[in-house]
Design a protein around this motif. Structure first.
Motif, PDB file in Angstrom:
ATOM      1  N   ALA A  31       0.639  -1.069  -0.052  1.00 57.08           N
ATOM      2  CA  ALA A  31      -0.104   0.044   0.075  1.00 57.08           C
ATOM      3  C   ALA A  31       0.935   1.378  -0.094  1.00 57.08           C
ATOM      4  N   GLN A  32       2.014   1.260   0.971  1.00 57.33           N
ATOM      5  CA  GLN A  32       2.503   2.371   0.870  1.00 57.33           C
ATOM      6  C   GLN A  32       3.355   2.765  -0.418  1.00 57.33           C
ATOM      7  N   LYS A  33       3.674   1.598  -1.342  1.00 56.22           N
ATOM      8  CA  LYS A  33       4.423   1.896  -2.549  1.00 56.22           C
ATOM      9  C   LYS A  33       3.142   2.182  -3.512  1.00 56.22           C
ATOM     10  N   GLU A  34       2.098   1.775  -3.329  1.00 56.79           N
ATOM     11  CA  GLU A  34       0.979   2.389  -4.389  1.00 56.79           C
ATOM     12  C   GLU A  34       0.786   3.941  -4.021  1.00 56.79           C
ATOM     13  N   ILE A  35       0.474   4.045  -2.986  1.00 56.13           N
ATOM     14  CA  ILE A  35       0.203   5.587  -2.574  1.00 56.13           C
ATOM     15  C   ILE A  35       1.472   6.577  -2.808  1.00 56.13           C
ATOM     16  N   SER A  36       2.387   6.183  -2.742  1.00 56.69           N
ATOM     17  CA  SER A  36       3.744   6.899  -2.834  1.00 56.69           C
ATOM     18  C   SER A  36       4.156   7.676  -1.718  1.00 56.69           C
ATOM     19  N   ASP A  37       4.771   8.951  -1.819  1.00 59.18           N
ATOM     20  CA  ASP A  37       5.210   9.644  -0.542  1.00 59.18           C
ATOM     21  C   ASP A  37       4.398  10.156   0.172  1.00 59.18           C
ATOM     22  N   VAL A  38       4.249   9.446   1.504  1.00 60.64           N
ATOM     23  CA  VAL A  38       3.068   9.873   2.407  1.00 60.64           C
ATOM     24  C   VAL A  38       3.727  11.302   2.780  1.00 60.64           C
ATOM     25  N   VAL A  39       2.688  12.444   3.062  1.00 65.89           N
ATOM     26  CA  VAL A  39       2.992  13.651   3.464  1.00 65.89           C
ATOM     27  C   VAL A  39       2.229  14.139   4.733  1.00 65.89           C
ATOM     28  N   PHE A  40       1.208  13.172   5.240  1.00 57.56           N
ATOM     29  CA  PHE A  40       0.469  13.804   6.162  1.00 57.56           C
ATOM     30  C   PHE A  40      -0.263  12.354   6.648  1.00 57.56           C
ATOM     31  N   VAL A  41      -0.579  12.471   8.085  1.00 54.88           N
ATOM     32  CA  VAL A  41      -1.224  11.416   8.633  1.00 54.88           C
ATOM     33  C   VAL A  41      -2.027  11.790   9.940  1.00 54.88           C
ATOM     34  N   GLU A  42      -3.204  11.619   9.789  1.00 51.26           N
ATOM     35  CA  GLU A  42      -4.075  11.671  11.063  1.00 51.26           C
ATOM     36  C   GLU A  42      -4.588  10.636  11.519  1.00 51.26           C
ATOM     37  N   ILE A  59      -4.349   9.136   5.647  1.00 48.29           N
ATOM     38  CA  ILE A  59      -3.482   9.228   5.015  1.00 48.29           C
ATOM     39  C   ILE A  59      -3.216  10.090   3.765  1.00 48.29           C
ATOM     40  N   GLU A  60      -2.455  10.923   3.763  1.00 45.94           N
ATOM     41  CA  GLU A  60      -2.243  11.646   2.555  1.00 45.94           C
ATOM     42  C   GLU A  60      -1.057  11.558   1.729  1.00 45.94           C
ATOM     43  N   SER A  61      -1.014  11.612   0.469  1.00 41.99           N
ATOM     44  CA  SER A  61       0.225  11.159  -0.060  1.00 41.99           C
ATOM     45  C   SER A  61       0.339  12.156  -1.253  1.00 41.99           C
ATOM     46  N   VAL A  62       1.607  12.427  -2.082  1.00 41.93           N
ATOM     47  CA  VAL A  62       1.791  13.284  -3.088  1.00 41.93           C
ATOM     48  C   VAL A  62       0.691  13.116  -4.302  1.00 41.93           C
ATOM     49  N   LYS A  63       0.176  11.846  -4.080  1.00 39.94           N
ATOM     50  CA  LYS A  63      -1.019  11.507  -5.252  1.00 39.94           C
ATOM     51  C   LYS A  63      -2.405  11.675  -4.532  1.00 39.94           C
ATOM     52  N   ALA A  64      -2.702  11.394  -3.476  1.00 44.31           N
ATOM     53  CA  ALA A  64      -4.174  11.531  -2.911  1.00 44.31           C
ATOM     54  C   ALA A  64      -4.111  11.325  -1.619  1.00 44.31           C
ATOM     55  N   ALA A  65      -5.447  11.572  -0.897  1.00 42.96           N
ATOM     56  CA  ALA A  65      -5.879  11.120   0.375  1.00 42.96           C
ATOM     57  C   ALA A  65      -6.528   9.890   0.293  1.00 42.96           C
ATOM     58  N   ALA A  66      -6.244   9.080   1.724  1.00 44.99           N
ATOM     59  CA  ALA A  66      -7.140   7.920   1.507  1.00 44.99           C
ATOM     60  C   ALA A  66      -7.463   7.683   3.091  1.00 44.99           C
ATOM     61  N   LEU A  89       8.083   8.180   7.773  1.00 44.12           N
ATOM     62  CA  LEU A  89       8.158   6.782   8.214  1.00 44.12           C
ATOM     63  C   LEU A  89       7.392   5.957   7.791  1.00 44.12           C
ATOM     64  N   VAL A  90       6.222   6.176   7.293  1.00 47.63           N
ATOM     65  CA  VAL A  90       5.340   5.103   6.679  1.00 47.63           C
ATOM     66  C   VAL A  90       5.977   4.619   5.545  1.00 47.63           C
ATOM     67  N   ASN A  91       6.571   5.439   4.710  1.00 49.19           N
ATOM     68  CA  ASN A  91       7.045   4.855   3.569  1.00 49.19           C
ATOM     69  C   ASN A  91       8.530   3.843   3.824  1.00 49.19           C
ATOM     70  N   GLN A  92       9.262   4.428   4.636  1.00 46.71           N
ATOM     71  CA  GLN A  92      10.609   4.130   5.086  1.00 46.71           C
ATOM     72  C   GLN A  92      10.421   2.425   5.935  1.00 46.71           C
ATOM     73  N   SER A  93       9.667   2.318   6.733  1.00 44.61           N
ATOM     74  CA  SER A  93       9.329   1.430   7.453  1.00 44.61           C
ATOM     75  C   SER A  93       7.658   0.928   7.907  1.00 44.61           C
ATOM     76  N   PRO A  94       7.103   0.525   6.844  1.00 46.81           N
ATOM     77  CA  PRO A  94       5.389   0.394   7.148  1.00 46.81           C
ATOM     78  C   PRO A  94       5.198  -0.581   8.183  1.00 46.81           C
ATOM     79  N   HIS A  95       6.142  -1.572   8.321  1.00 46.01           N
ATOM     80  CA  HIS A  95       5.997  -2.663   9.181  1.00 46.01           C
ATOM     81  C   HIS A  95       6.727  -2.674  10.493  1.00 46.01           C
ATOM     82  N   GLY A  96       7.360  -1.623  10.585  1.00 47.11           N
ATOM     83  CA  GLY A  96       8.289  -1.268  11.853  1.00 47.11           C
ATOM     84  C   GLY A  96       7.817   0.253  12.428  1.00 47.11           C
TER      85      GLY A  96
END
Length: 126
Positions: A31-42, A59-66, A89-96
């Motif tokens: 999922a993090q690869k699909e949405i690309s660079d995460v820029v905001f998390v609420e 989750i907001e990325s440079v592509k969209a909010a989800a 950090l979501v992109n760097q280590s989504p399971h960590g």
């Protein structure tokens, strides 16, 4: 921290890793690869009640909010403030270190309804 092979996955690409009655949750590497660079998390507030399959974070990325859908039901007992301060950090280590929150499960049996990693891999790529 959490190994994707030990996590359980929802069809909507969230994962849960249970330690006793508390499950850490986040989004999958796919999922993090699909949405690309995460820029905001609420994130939800500590003490909030969440329901499996219902939105509980954004989750907001440079592509969209989800919406982020709770993979299990229960009470939010901890949130990862580090990803609010540094959403990358979501992109760097989504399971960590990119986990979202920890939920004290009100229905632990829901975990069994989630997919194991091998099944998730097959469905995620289609």
């Amino acid at each position: 921290m959490y190994n994707e092979t030990t996590c359980r996955f929802a069809k909507t690409h969230e994962w849960a890793f249970a330690e006793g009655e508390v499950a850490a949750v986040g989004i999958s590497d796919y999922a993090q690869k699909e949405i690309s660079d995460v820029v905001f998390v609420e994130l939800p507030k500590v003490g909030a009640t969440v329901e499996q399959g219902k939105p509980c974070a954004v989750i907001e990325s440079v592509k969209a909010a989800a919406d982020f859908f709770a993979p299990v039901s229960g009470e939010v007992v901890e949130v990862n403030d580090a990803i609010v301060d540094n959403p990358a950090l979501v992109n760097q280590s989504p399971h960590g270190i990119g986990w979202f929150c920890k939920i004290r499960m009100s229905k632990p049996a829901e975990l069994a309804g989630l997919m194991d990693f091998a099944t998730y891999q097959q469905t995620a790529s289609h």
